[in-house]
Design an enzyme around this catalytic site. Structure first.
Site, PDB file in Angstrom:
ATOM      1  N   ASP A  78      31.522   3.180  34.312  1.00  0.00           N
ATOM      2  CA  ASP A  78      32.626   3.122  34.026  1.00  0.00           C
ATOM      3  C   ASP A  78      33.602   2.122  34.431  1.00  0.00           C
ATOM      4  O   ASP A  78      33.167   1.595  35.601  1.00  0.00           O
ATOM      5  CB  ASP A  78      33.460   4.477  33.980  1.00  0.00           C
ATOM      6  CG  ASP A  78      33.219   5.114  35.115  1.00  0.00           C
ATOM      7  OD1 ASP A  78      33.717   4.329  36.194  1.00  0.00           O
ATOM      8  OD2 ASP A  78      33.116   6.274  35.204  1.00  0.00           O
ATOM      9  N   ASP A  80      37.458   0.913  35.416  1.00  0.00           N
ATOM     10  CA  ASP A  80      39.023   1.001  35.486  1.00  0.00           C
ATOM     11  C   ASP A  80      39.718  -0.155  35.770  1.00  0.00           C
ATOM     12  O   ASP A  80      39.190  -1.334  36.256  1.00  0.00           O
ATOM     13  CB  ASP A  80      39.439   1.852  36.930  1.00  0.00           C
ATOM     14  CG  ASP A  80      38.362   3.256  37.164  1.00  0.00           C
ATOM     15  OD1 ASP A  80      38.381   3.528  35.773  1.00  0.00           O
ATOM     16  OD2 ASP A  80      37.953   3.458  38.159  1.00  0.00           O
ATOM     17  N   ASP A 159      40.555   4.130  48.731  1.00  0.00           N
ATOM     18  CA  ASP A 159      39.938   4.790  49.990  1.00  0.00           C
ATOM     19  C   ASP A 159      39.119   3.745  50.838  1.00  0.00           C
ATOM     20  O   ASP A 159      39.532   3.554  52.091  1.00  0.00           O
ATOM     21  CB  ASP A 159      39.027   5.939  49.403  1.00  0.00           C
ATOM     22  CG  ASP A 159      38.008   5.572  48.283  1.00  0.00           C
ATOM     23  OD1 ASP A 159      38.023   4.415  47.624  1.00  0.00           O
ATOM     24  OD2 ASP A 159      37.667   6.631  47.725  1.00  0.00           O
TER      25      ASP A 159
END
Ligand code: ATP
Ligand code: MG
Length: 467
Positions: A78, A80, A159
């Site tokens: 996917d 983003d 992160d």
């Protein structure tokens, strides 16, 4: 803005001060000849989203895991997009755009093409939060962070360094704020900022570390790895639904066996999957169970890597099966009849698992169906096989039974029989049933009438209810 940001960081945490001060300046701009992203791996829709935003005067980039995967040469599952447009501004630019989320407010832009609809997740650059106010729990866990910020701030709150790169499809440039590209080359997974603080903010990052290490086969940087042993217990404070989602992602990553090993090595499986504790201990006594789980996960990984679907209910049914089998046998040894013994064991197994991480109800009912189907595979006469084949979850129950055959916990002849039965025409099916009836002294099925005369204490879970 940046000076203000650096000042704020300097006031807060000496460890962060050091890393952030070096990294929130201008990003490193990495040209195509260095990052070598293959444009064919890009989603046309993701590119369309960045173009539309850029044409409206905003900044827009493909970001996060998609850039990591593109640099690795893997097609991202996917895409983003990150932008300096607010969610409202984004929503106004697209016809099929929906505002979602509370913790993170984002926009889902949906595209309908030939196959499945594709959703591009668009998020607005976010600011780092002060360690004060109602955004942060006592443990340091972030509760809400819908404060918009600069791209540099947005990068710093991600992160891992390899997850904090921004790709602009129009200039084919990667913007790298935290040395992600160097870490890609070194095959290192490194937390941005002070790992202890970052894990405290969001303990899920510990599970993400294990998942990405398994997926990329990168090594966790020593400082990123070190705090996990001590902070693993913070996962108990994470809302159960989020924990469940993350464990599901880990199991459905296509690298589940490696990830489960990673969890064990980091000591994180305790309390999450309590029933795996003894399996993962890898001693002689748990060998059979270990083989079963390993085979089930390898099978899942193979399915996912070849683009097939996997049901979460099936997956959890396999993980908990060794425990269930043990409980089932114990109940029979106590004198319970085969089927009540199984149902009682199912309740026990699910109750023990719930003491760690609760499995969502809809998956629990799938698990129960798959499990309760297992003794029915033993009955291969009369109307039983026809009825079983017609049950809605037959395929899952059958696949599960084949796994049991593959580890020798179920008689492989039974698996073969069912494979033939499904493929046979009505005459062939009658023949197969006649043959099953004649086979004696094996674990083959028999009519229900005789089953009722059986003394319960002679039964074992792998035997039919009569023979
Ligand atoms: P994949 O989609 O392959 O599982 P991903 O890295 O894209 O991996 P997502 O959960 O889709 O993971 O998140 C997208 C990006 O958002 C990440 O790459 C990371 O930059 C950021 N992100 C997600 N979760 C967190 C988190 N818990 N803490 C900090 N940053 C996060
Ligand atoms: Mg992603």
């Amino acid at each position: 803005m940046i000076t203000k940001f650096i000042k704020r960081i300097l006031r807060r945490d000496p460890m962060v001060k050091h890393t952030q001060a070096n990294n929130t300046g201008a990003p490193k701009r990495i040209p195509k000849k260095s990052h070598r992203i293959d444009p064919h791996l890009l989603s046309k829709n993701a590119v369309k989203v960045t173009q539309t935003l850029q044409q409206a005067g905003y900044e827009a980039f493909i970001v996060g895991g998609a850039v990591r995967d593109l640099v690795l040469g893997i097609g991202p599952k996917d895409f983003d997009v990150a932008t300096n447009a607010t969610p409202d501004q984004v929503q106004r630019l697209f016809r099929k755009a929906r505002l979602i989320g509370r913790r993170f407010q984002i926009v889902h832009v949906t595209f309908f093409g030939k196959g499945h609809p594709e959703i591009i997740e668009v998020s607005t650059f976010r600011a780092l939060l002060d360690n004060a106010g109602d955004h942060v729990a006592e443990s340091g866990r972030i509760l809400r962070d819908n404060v918009w910020g600069s791209q540099g701030e947005d990068a710093a709150r991600r992160d891992f360094t390899i997850n904090a790169m921004y790709y602009d499809p129009s200039s084919e440039t990667v913007l790298d704020y935290h040395g992600g590209m160097v870490d890609m080359q070194k095959k290192t997974l490194r937390m941005i900022g002070d790992p202890t603080k970052r894990y405290r903010e969001d303990p899920i990052r510990m599970l993400r570390a294990i998942r990405f290490a398994a997926k990329t086969e990168f090594t966790l940087d020593a400082a990123t790895r070190a705090p996990i042993a001590k902070l693993g217990k913070l996962l108990q404070d994470v809302p159960s639904a989020r924990l469940f989602d993350e464990i599901l992602k880990l199991l459905m990553s296509g690298y589940s066996w490696a990830a489960i090993q990673g969890l064990r090595d980091a000591g994180l499986h305790h309390g999450l999957l309590p029933l795996l504790d003894h399996i993962l201990d890898n001693n002689e006594a748990s060998k059979g169970a270990n083989d079963f789980v390993k085979l089930a996960l390898a099978n899942t990984d193979e399915r996912i890597q070849s683009g097939k679907s996997v049901s979460a209910g099936f997956l959890f049914a396999t993980l908990l099966w060794p425990d269930l089998l043990q409980n089932w046998k114990a109940n029979i040894a106590k004198g319970m009849a085969n089927i009540p013994a199984l149902h009682d064991a199912m309740d026990d197994t699910i109750a023990t698992q719930s003491s760690g991480m609760t499995i969502q109800r809809r998956f629990e009912s799938d698990m129960r169906e798959i499990w309760s189907m297992q003794p029915r595979f033993e009955k291969r006469v009369g109307r039983y096989p026809y009825r079983l084949v017609e049950s809605p979850r037959f395929r899952a129950g059958y696949d599960f039974m084949l796994l049991r055959c593959a580890t020798g916990e179920q008689n492989p002849a039974i698996g073969e029989w069912w494979t033939n039965f499904i493929a046979a025409d009505p005459v062939g099916q009658e023949e197969l049933m006649a043959r099953a009836k004649n086979e004696s002294g094996s674990t083959l099925g028999s009519p229900v009438k005789r089953r009722r005369r059986r003394k319960p204490k002679a039964a074992t879970p792998t035997e039919p209810e009569a023979s």
